[in-house]
Design a protein around this motif. Sequence first.
Motif, PDB file in Angstrom:
ATOM      1  N   LYS A 121       0.813  -1.210   0.000  1.00 37.24           N
ATOM      2  CA  LYS A 121       0.000   0.000   0.000  1.00 37.24           C
ATOM      3  C   LYS A 121       0.852   1.268   0.000  1.00 37.24           C
ATOM      4  O   LYS A 121       0.532   2.250  -0.673  1.00 37.24           O
ATOM      5  N   HIS A 122       1.949   1.252   0.732  1.00 38.72           N
ATOM      6  CA  HIS A 122       2.718   2.473   0.941  1.00 38.72           C
ATOM      7  C   HIS A 122       3.994   2.571   0.100  1.00 38.72           C
ATOM      8  O   HIS A 122       4.671   3.599   0.137  1.00 38.72           O
ATOM      9  N   ASN A 123       4.298   1.531  -0.636  1.00 35.24           N
ATOM     10  CA  ASN A 123       5.521   1.543  -1.451  1.00 35.24           C
ATOM     11  C   ASN A 123       5.143   1.323  -2.909  1.00 35.24           C
ATOM     12  O   ASN A 123       4.834   0.205  -3.322  1.00 35.24           O
ATOM     13  N   GLU A 124       5.182   2.386  -3.692  1.00 34.50           N
ATOM     14  CA  GLU A 124       4.786   2.301  -5.104  1.00 34.50           C
ATOM     15  C   GLU A 124       5.698   1.384  -5.908  1.00 34.50           C
ATOM     16  O   GLU A 124       5.300   0.845  -6.948  1.00 34.50           O
ATOM     17  N   SER A 125       6.930   1.231  -5.474  1.00 36.30           N
ATOM     18  CA  SER A 125       7.884   0.406  -6.224  1.00 36.30           C
ATOM     19  C   SER A 125       7.902  -1.047  -5.753  1.00 36.30           C
ATOM     20  O   SER A 125       8.750  -1.836  -6.181  1.00 36.30           O
ATOM     21  N   ALA A 126       6.967  -1.404  -4.857  1.00 34.17           N
ATOM     22  CA  ALA A 126       6.919  -2.789  -4.365  1.00 34.17           C
ATOM     23  C   ALA A 126       6.767  -3.760  -5.530  1.00 34.17           C
ATOM     24  O   ALA A 126       5.933  -3.562  -6.418  1.00 34.17           O
ATOM     25  N   SER A 127       7.573  -4.790  -5.511  1.00 38.42           N
ATOM     26  CA  SER A 127       7.589  -5.750  -6.613  1.00 38.42           C
ATOM     27  C   SER A 127       7.648  -7.164  -6.048  1.00 38.42           C
ATOM     28  O   SER A 127       8.538  -7.475  -5.245  1.00 38.42           O
ATOM     29  N   PHE A 128       6.697  -8.004  -6.483  1.00 40.19           N
ATOM     30  CA  PHE A 128       6.614  -9.358  -5.934  1.00 40.19           C
ATOM     31  C   PHE A 128       6.936 -10.402  -7.004  1.00 40.19           C
ATOM     32  O   PHE A 128       6.605 -10.214  -8.180  1.00 40.19           O
ATOM     33  N   PRO A 129       7.561 -11.507  -6.597  1.00 35.75           N
ATOM     34  CA  PRO A 129       7.793 -12.598  -7.551  1.00 35.75           C
ATOM     35  C   PRO A 129       6.465 -13.103  -8.105  1.00 35.75           C
ATOM     36  O   PRO A 129       5.444 -13.071  -7.417  1.00 35.75           O
ATOM     37  N   LYS A 130       6.481 -13.547  -9.347  1.00 36.63           N
ATOM     38  CA  LYS A 130       5.263 -14.053  -9.968  1.00 36.63           C
ATOM     39  C   LYS A 130       5.016 -15.484  -9.511  1.00 36.63           C
ATOM     40  O   LYS A 130       5.816 -16.379  -9.743  1.00 36.63           O
TER      41      LYS A 130
END
Length: 482
Positions: A121-130
């Motif tokens: 929610k608070h980190n626009e650059s958050a990136s998760f493994p697919k």
Amino acid sequence: MQQLQVKLTEDQDQCVTFKPKGDLLVQGIPGSGKSTILLARAQYLMKKYPNDKVLFLTFNRTLTNYIKQLADKIGLSNVEAKTFHQWAKELLETTAYPNTKLKLGKDRDAIIRYAKNIVNKHNESASFPKIEEGKKNDQQLIKFLGDEIEWIKGNGINTRNDYLNIKRSGRGKDVRVTKDHRETIYDILEKYNELLNKDRRHRGIDSEDLSQFLIERSNEVSKKLLSDHVLVDEAQDFHTLQLKAISTFAKKSLTIGADKGQQIYRRSFTWKSAGIEIKGGRSKYLKKTFRSTRQIVTLANDFQEKDLLITSDADYQKPAVPDIEGKVPELVYCDKKADEEKAVLKQVQKIRGSYPEDTIGVIATSHKRLDEYKKLLEEYGVPVYKIKDEDADIVSPGVKLITYHSSKGLEFDHVLVTELKQGKIPYKKPTPGDDEEEFMSRERKKLYVAMTRAKKTLCLISSRTYSSFVKDFNEKYYEVIT
């Protein structure tokens, strides 16, 4: 105090009477007498040093209960036996650390999910493994993040930079993790730790931090609770930091029983990394089994040897085949679930009719399935003990119901291994990020462990769709029955 009514071999006796100072590692195949040696060593230490405190540690409650019952049978009623988590929590509670409520299983998953949602929610650059698409996508992602956090903490990684640059072993190829993903994972780890430390709803401690904080606060721990001699059974189930914590608090000696061939959890460590010194004759390996018959061991060994991860391990030694003769293991094929239940009932009734004073272990993948067996057997007047229960009698004659995981370290005169069905064992598929070869190796070990619980007879029950492992049973070493 009664003496242990077992004649020990020369190799076993050397382990029992090993000089009571420092570390001793006893490795051995199933049935080689590791638990017997630990009990005999406890008896030896208590006789030689009557004022010293002796403690048994295990990974789960079932094995702790089993050790207590065996100890009571030989008059070792004043030996303490605890799970690692019970022992570590008791020690940590004597320090100034404020949050000692254990957060395990679903409680831990809920905190990880909350931490993930905050970061997202608070980190626009958050990136998760697919993770594989599907309705359980979020659940699978939480499982992946939980495993990764466990790996980070279990390996003592304490900085973002160390995590970003370390080579990650034991992860499969199905989930690609980039440097950006690692940044986000570490963000989640930091938020997760913050919730454990400060959030009123989630405050507590997880399994990995329990070990770490215990080591860090070793000077604060009450010396009254420490044991002079610590004995650890099935040590291959422990994490590096857990073993390190145990080593830190063993005042005079530490004796470890282990078999990497029965390592059914995701564990990776060296004895040295755990602070355990085994050089200079401090490591013993027992290759001969005294539990099972030649026929059972021959089938089990042949099955295990198809696992290249095991046979290529530096600690692997091919088990010797015992001289004890017995019945050839039996394999029952069933078309459906109801047929499997009939087979279990038939086998139990046959064994009880011939050997009323023997123990019978019925092994399944889940407690739900064990409950179904319990209901069926009791309907036909067969008394059963479900070993999940804290007060379950494990060592007396009768039918014992137990899962694959909980069966490790135990033994029964007769064993029925059930649910040899594809999707049950081996399980459907690895969890996201798990190495497939390592996953299949652990599933194979689960079955190997179940098979080697048997002392006299072994019956394997497979229902459609038959487990792929059934094809790995050498037809020369079993008999198909109807």
